[in-house]
Design an enzyme around this catalytic site. Structure first.
Site, PDB file in Angstrom:
ATOM      1  N   CYS A   1     -27.809 -41.416  -9.591  1.00 15.39           N
ATOM      2  CA  CYS A   1     -29.174 -41.906  -9.817  1.00 15.39           C
ATOM      3  C   CYS A   1     -29.121 -43.426  -9.999  1.00 15.39           C
ATOM      4  O   CYS A   1     -28.430 -43.918 -10.884  1.00 15.39           O
ATOM      5  CB  CYS A   1     -29.817 -41.266 -11.040  1.00 15.39           C
TER       6      CYS A   1
ATOM      7  N   LYS B   1     -35.748 -30.851  -9.257  1.00 15.49           N
ATOM      8  CA  LYS B   1     -35.627 -32.244  -9.687  1.00 15.49           C
ATOM      9  C   LYS B   1     -34.399 -32.354 -10.585  1.00 15.49           C
ATOM     10  O   LYS B   1     -34.065 -31.419 -11.323  1.00 15.49           O
ATOM     11  CB  LYS B   1     -36.900 -32.637 -10.462  1.00 15.49           C
TER      12      LYS B   1
HETATM   13  O1  RRO Z   1     -35.587 -40.113 -10.807  1.00 15.37           O
HETATM   14  C1  RRO Z   1     -35.129 -41.077 -10.162  1.00 15.37           C
HETATM   15  O2  RRO Z   1     -35.444 -42.266 -10.409  1.00 15.37           O
HETATM   16  C2  RRO Z   1     -34.164 -40.888  -9.082  1.00 15.37           C
HETATM   17  C3  RRO Z   1     -33.059 -40.066  -9.159  1.00 15.37           C
HETATM   18 BR1  RRO Z   1     -32.686 -39.017 -10.630  1.00 15.37          BR
HETATM   19  C4  RRO Z   1     -32.137 -40.031  -8.088  1.00 15.37           C
HETATM   20  O3  RRO Z   1     -31.096 -39.328  -8.102  1.00 15.37           O
HETATM   21  N1  RRO Z   1     -32.383 -40.805  -7.020  1.00 15.37           N
HETATM   22  C5  RRO Z   1     -33.480 -41.585  -6.935  1.00 15.37           C
HETATM   23  O4  RRO Z   1     -33.667 -42.279  -5.916  1.00 15.37           O
HETATM   24  N2  RRO Z   1     -34.356 -41.620  -7.976  1.00 15.37           N
END
Ligand code: RRO
Length: 276
Positions: free
Chosen positions: A115, A33
């Protein structure tokens, strides 16, 4: 030889999940993650919604235990281990990179420039000046192999501009691409937004755009930079299309969350049938 792995964010937050991915015979690598300097709670659950057509939306908000949690797992896995890095600030990223550069390092870093779910934070991947700045910091702080997770681009001029910048740094890979930000899915049972806010759209809705991005970047980037495809891959046909567009490896997100790690075995079996 397998070319399949999980997408960052899908089934990869805990050690148990990462171990399960490592122990799945059909994965070629595992991706953590995205992590920040300190642990971060993210948004209240539920933060992922799957619709009936194979699309998904998430507003997870970067929930993660902090980079140290993933760093201390570096000697745990038998497969290449990729840590996804998404610090909130330039200084946070510099600190994270300097620490991850010390042994034991992950096999690769996947630097998340895309993100879509952090309020008030523009996506670096959409800002050429910020992209150049971030790549310069990576060059200064992390002398080991790394890749970049890019957002989906909707304008060819942006793809050309981004490719030119990336070519002057030559990362080991790009991952193409993250979810399409600020989408909305309305749940037809409740007639309400499926999540409490807008979010990143993935799955079937992302695939044509991600496929086009892979195709374009393959023609523009140096051959030293591999392309990992990500976006709506649920079966062998999708994998083959991405390989035909120029990808070398495949990440699975939405389908992995829906089906669990057994999706790798199923897709691999389908590929063996299709390719013979
Ligand atoms: O954690 C998120 O909300 C998230 C991340 Br870091 C990302 O790179 N892409 C996404 O769709 N959600």
């Amino acid at each position: 030889m397998s070319i399949l792995m999980n997408a960052s964010g899908a089934f990869c937050t805990t050690t148990e999940e990462l171990k399960a991915l490592n122990d799945t015979p059909e994965t070629c690598a595992i991706v953590s993650k995205s992590c920040t300097l300190h642990s971060h709670k993210g948004n209240p659950q539920p933060h992922v919604y799957h619709d009936q057509y194979g699309g998904s939306i998430n507003n997870s908000g970067l929930p993660n235990p902090g980079y140290k949690y993933y760093h201390q797992l570096c000697n745990t896995f038998t497969k290449p281990y990729i840590i996804s890095v998404a610090g909130f600030t330039i200084e946070d990223n510099r600190t994270i990179l300097q620490h991850l550069a010390k042994d034991p390092s992950p096999s690769y870093i996947e630097f998340n420039l895309s993100c879509p779910n952090i309020p008030g934070k523009a996506q670096v991947g959409y800002d050429p000046e910020a992209l150049f700045k971030y790549l310069t910091i990576i060059r200064q702080s992390y002398p080991k192999p790394y890749g970049l997770k890019l957002p989906p681009y909707l304008d060819n001029a942006h793809i050309v501009q981004t490719a030119n910048i990336i070519n002057s740094f030559k990362p080991a890979f790009i991952t193409c691409c993250n979810s399409l930000g600020n989408g909305l899915i309305i749940d037809q049972t409740t007639k309400q937004p499926a999540l409490k806010s807008l979010g990143g759209i993935s799955g079937i809705y992302l695939k044509p755009t991600a496929l086009g991005n892979v195709y374009s970047f393959r023609r523009l980037l140096s051959q030293d930079t591999n392309i990992i495809a990500c976006g709506g891959i649920k079966n062998a046909k999708d994998v083959i299309e991405y390989l035909q567009a120029g990808a070398s490896y495949i990440q699975i997100g939405t389908q992995l969350i829906k089906e669990g790690p057994k999706c790798f075995n199923r897709i691999n079996k389908e590929l063996n049938i299709s390719l013979h």
